[in-house]
Design a protein around this motif. Structure first.
Motif, short mmCIF file in Angstrom:
data_model
loop_
_atom_site.label_atom_id
_atom_site.label_comp_id
_atom_site.label_asym_id
_atom_site.label_seq_id
_atom_site.Cartn_x
_atom_site.Cartn_y
_atom_site.Cartn_z
N ALA A 12 0.83 -1.21 0.00
CA ALA A 12 0.00 0.00 0.00
C ALA A 12 0.86 1.26 0.00
O ALA A 12 0.60 2.22 -0.75
CB ALA A 12 -0.94 -0.01 1.20
N ALA A 13 1.90 1.28 0.83
CA ALA A 13 2.79 2.44 0.90
C ALA A 13 3.54 2.62 -0.42
O ALA A 13 3.72 3.74 -0.91
CB ALA A 13 3.77 2.27 2.06
N LEU A 14 3.95 1.51 -1.00
CA LEU A 14 4.71 1.57 -2.25
C LEU A 14 3.83 2.07 -3.39
O LEU A 14 4.25 2.90 -4.21
CB LEU A 14 5.27 0.18 -2.55
N LEU A 15 2.59 1.59 -3.46
CA LEU A 15 1.69 2.00 -4.53
C LEU A 15 1.28 3.47 -4.40
O LEU A 15 1.15 4.18 -5.40
CB LEU A 15 0.46 1.09 -4.56
N ALA A 16 1.09 3.93 -3.17
CA ALA A 16 0.76 5.34 -2.96
C ALA A 16 1.91 6.23 -3.44
O ALA A 16 1.68 7.27 -4.07
CB ALA A 16 0.46 5.59 -1.48
N TRP A 17 3.13 5.80 -3.17
CA TRP A 17 4.29 6.55 -3.65
C TRP A 17 4.38 6.49 -5.18
O TRP A 17 4.64 7.50 -5.84
CB TRP A 17 5.57 5.96 -3.03
N PHE A 18 4.11 5.32 -5.72
CA PHE A 18 4.20 5.14 -7.17
C PHE A 18 3.21 6.02 -7.91
O PHE A 18 3.53 6.59 -8.96
CB PHE A 18 3.96 3.67 -7.52
N ASP A 19 2.01 6.17 -7.38
CA ASP A 19 1.00 6.99 -8.04
C ASP A 19 1.47 8.43 -8.23
O ASP A 19 1.14 9.07 -9.24
CB ASP A 19 -0.30 6.98 -7.23
N GLN A 69 5.21 0.89 -21.54
CA GLN A 69 4.09 0.87 -20.61
C GLN A 69 2.75 1.14 -21.27
O GLN A 69 1.72 1.10 -20.59
CB GLN A 69 4.32 1.91 -19.49
N GLY A 70 2.72 1.40 -22.56
CA GLY A 70 1.45 1.67 -23.23
C GLY A 70 0.53 0.46 -23.19
O GLY A 70 0.98 -0.69 -23.25
N THR A 71 -0.75 0.70 -23.05
CA THR A 71 -1.72 -0.39 -22.94
C THR A 71 -2.46 -0.61 -24.26
O THR A 71 -2.53 0.26 -25.12
CB THR A 71 -2.76 -0.10 -21.85
N ILE A 74 6.95 -10.36 -16.61
CA ILE A 74 6.13 -10.36 -17.83
C ILE A 74 4.68 -10.68 -17.49
O ILE A 74 3.75 -9.98 -17.93
CB ILE A 74 6.69 -11.36 -18.85
N LEU A 75 4.46 -11.72 -16.71
CA LEU A 75 3.09 -12.13 -16.38
C LEU A 75 2.37 -11.09 -15.54
O LEU A 75 1.17 -10.86 -15.70
CB LEU A 75 3.13 -13.48 -15.66
N ALA A 76 3.10 -10.45 -14.64
CA ALA A 76 2.49 -9.43 -13.79
C ALA A 76 2.13 -8.18 -14.59
O ALA A 76 1.03 -7.64 -14.47
CB ALA A 76 3.44 -9.07 -12.65
N GLN A 77 3.07 -7.72 -15.44
CA GLN A 77 2.85 -6.45 -16.13
C GLN A 77 1.98 -6.59 -17.37
O GLN A 77 1.21 -5.69 -17.70
CB GLN A 77 4.20 -5.84 -16.51
N THR A 93 4.65 -4.12 -9.40
CA THR A 93 5.89 -4.61 -9.98
C THR A 93 6.75 -3.45 -10.49
O THR A 93 7.96 -3.39 -10.23
CB THR A 93 5.59 -5.59 -11.13
N GLN A 94 6.12 -2.52 -11.19
CA GLN A 94 6.86 -1.35 -11.65
C GLN A 94 7.30 -0.48 -10.49
O GLN A 94 8.41 0.07 -10.48
CB GLN A 94 6.00 -0.52 -12.61
N ALA A 95 6.46 -0.38 -9.46
CA ALA A 95 6.75 0.47 -8.31
C ALA A 95 7.99 0.02 -7.55
O ALA A 95 8.86 0.83 -7.20
CB ALA A 95 5.55 0.50 -7.37
#
Length: 353
Positions: A6-13, A23-25, A128-131, A184-186
């Motif tokens: 949670a802390a890591l994702l908040a920082w990543f955002d 990173q394009g979808t 790869i599987l995560a991203q 994973t990116q974070a």
């Protein structure tokens, strides 16, 4: 969600890297598996700032897995030239061919099948599987190892099997079920930009409160360095056989050893052997010894002494040898050459003009 994630994702955002070219979808909201895979292979042993330009050129020339599988090896190596660790490119090429042969031209979503492809280990398969597919798999690249070793206060070289086993356990425990691609990116971003090898930014790190290394003043000691070994130095003479048309003789290296499969300059153990080698391939009169230089590999240093044979005339039989070819400047640009060899030839051409 677990506090670490949670802390890591908040920082990543707010602070993570969201605009990297891989990173394009797609329409389904997922990242393109081919681009994720290519980036993960390029990022092994290489920093993001260096990879971006190579990545963009590579996908412009080979935009998908099938295009990569069908490409000649020389084209793949030429696109990779300068990134180093060329076995990564050959594994990438072979893995693409296997995906066409066995997996319908796509990267498999099954972990075991993906990890069985050349050049894809446990961490790369998980990334790869995560991203690309949002599947919950942990990763453990060099940046993640550093973050986890410091956060949990784990001593010992991360490459040691017992230490690596501990780190994998922590990596799995922290990986959330939701937003796994972002997580994973974070954690990779945190290691690359905050929890750096030297001078980490502990004061603004989102994980600082629970970090053992920060609490105990161990950020300089963790992760523990690999036991030091003396770096040996090897020596070689590189032959620059150049004919009256300005073409240079190249020799394809064998399948084993450094720069395997690349086109390079012929080599000899010493000056006398270089002359014998040169006379075997061309009619020559004189040679000039150019300034020696040292190229550093991960496990040794290579001292190169270039020897220029100008005005050479090809000996009979070279045209029938697929491992030898005379190349002009335009042809050199299309081949995969070791970066020090390319630099040497560019410097020679620039000096002549």
């Amino acid at each position: 969600m677990k506090p670490f994630a949670a802390a890591l994702l908040a920082w990543f955002d707010d602070h993570g890297r969201h605009d990297l070219p891989w990173q394009g979808t797609q329409d389904n909201g997922r990242r393109d598996a081919y681009r994720v895979w290519l980036s993960e292979i390029m990022l092994q042993q290489t920093q993001v700032a260096t990879v971006v330009g190579y990545f963009e050129r590579f996908v412009a020339a080979l935009p998908g897995l099938r295009a990569l599988a069908a490409a000649p090896e020389d084209q793949v190596l030429a696109l990779w030239s300068g990134l180093g660790y060329y076995r990564r490119a050959r594994f990438l090429h072979r893995a693409a061919q296997l995906c066409v042969e066995r997996h319908g031209g796509e990267l498999p979503r099954d972990f075991d099948a993906l990890a069985a492809l050349p050049g894809i280990g446990r961490s790369t398969a998980g990334a790869i599987l995560a991203q690309a597919y949002g599947l919950r798999f942990p990763i453990l690249d060099g940046n993640v190892k550093r973050v986890l070793a410091r956060y949990h206060g784990i001593h010992g070289h991360p490459g040691a099997s017992a230490v690596e086993k501990q780190l994998w356990q922590h990596a799995d425990a922290h990986t959330p079920a939701a937003r796994v691609a972002d997580y994973t990116q974070a954690i990779m971003d945190l290691g690359a930009t905050m929890c750096t090898r030297t001078r980490p930014h502990c004061g603004t790190c989102p994980l600082a409160e629970g970090c053992v290394a920060r609490r105990d003043g161990l950020t300089a000691q963790l992760p523990s360095p690999k036991p030091a070994k003396t770096t040996p130095t090897r020596a070689t003479v590189m032959l620059i056989l150049r004919d009256t048309r300005g073409r240079v003789l190249l020799e394809r290296r064998g399948p084993q050893g450094v720069w395997s499969g690349l086109w390079s300059l012929p080599e000899a153990a010493d000056i006398d052997a270089a002359w014998r080698h040169a006379r075997h391939h061309a009619h020559i009169d004189d040679a000039a010894q150019l300034a020696p230089f040292v190229h550093v590999f991960s496990h040794y240093k290579l001292r190169v002494e270039p020897l220029l044979f100008d005005g050479a005339t090809a000996a009979s039989g070279i045209a029938d040898n697929p491992g030898l070819r005379w190349c002009n400047a335009a042809e050199l640009a299309t081949l995969g050459l070791p970066s020090p060899v390319r630099k040497l030839l560019e410097q020679l051409e620039g000096h002549d003009t």
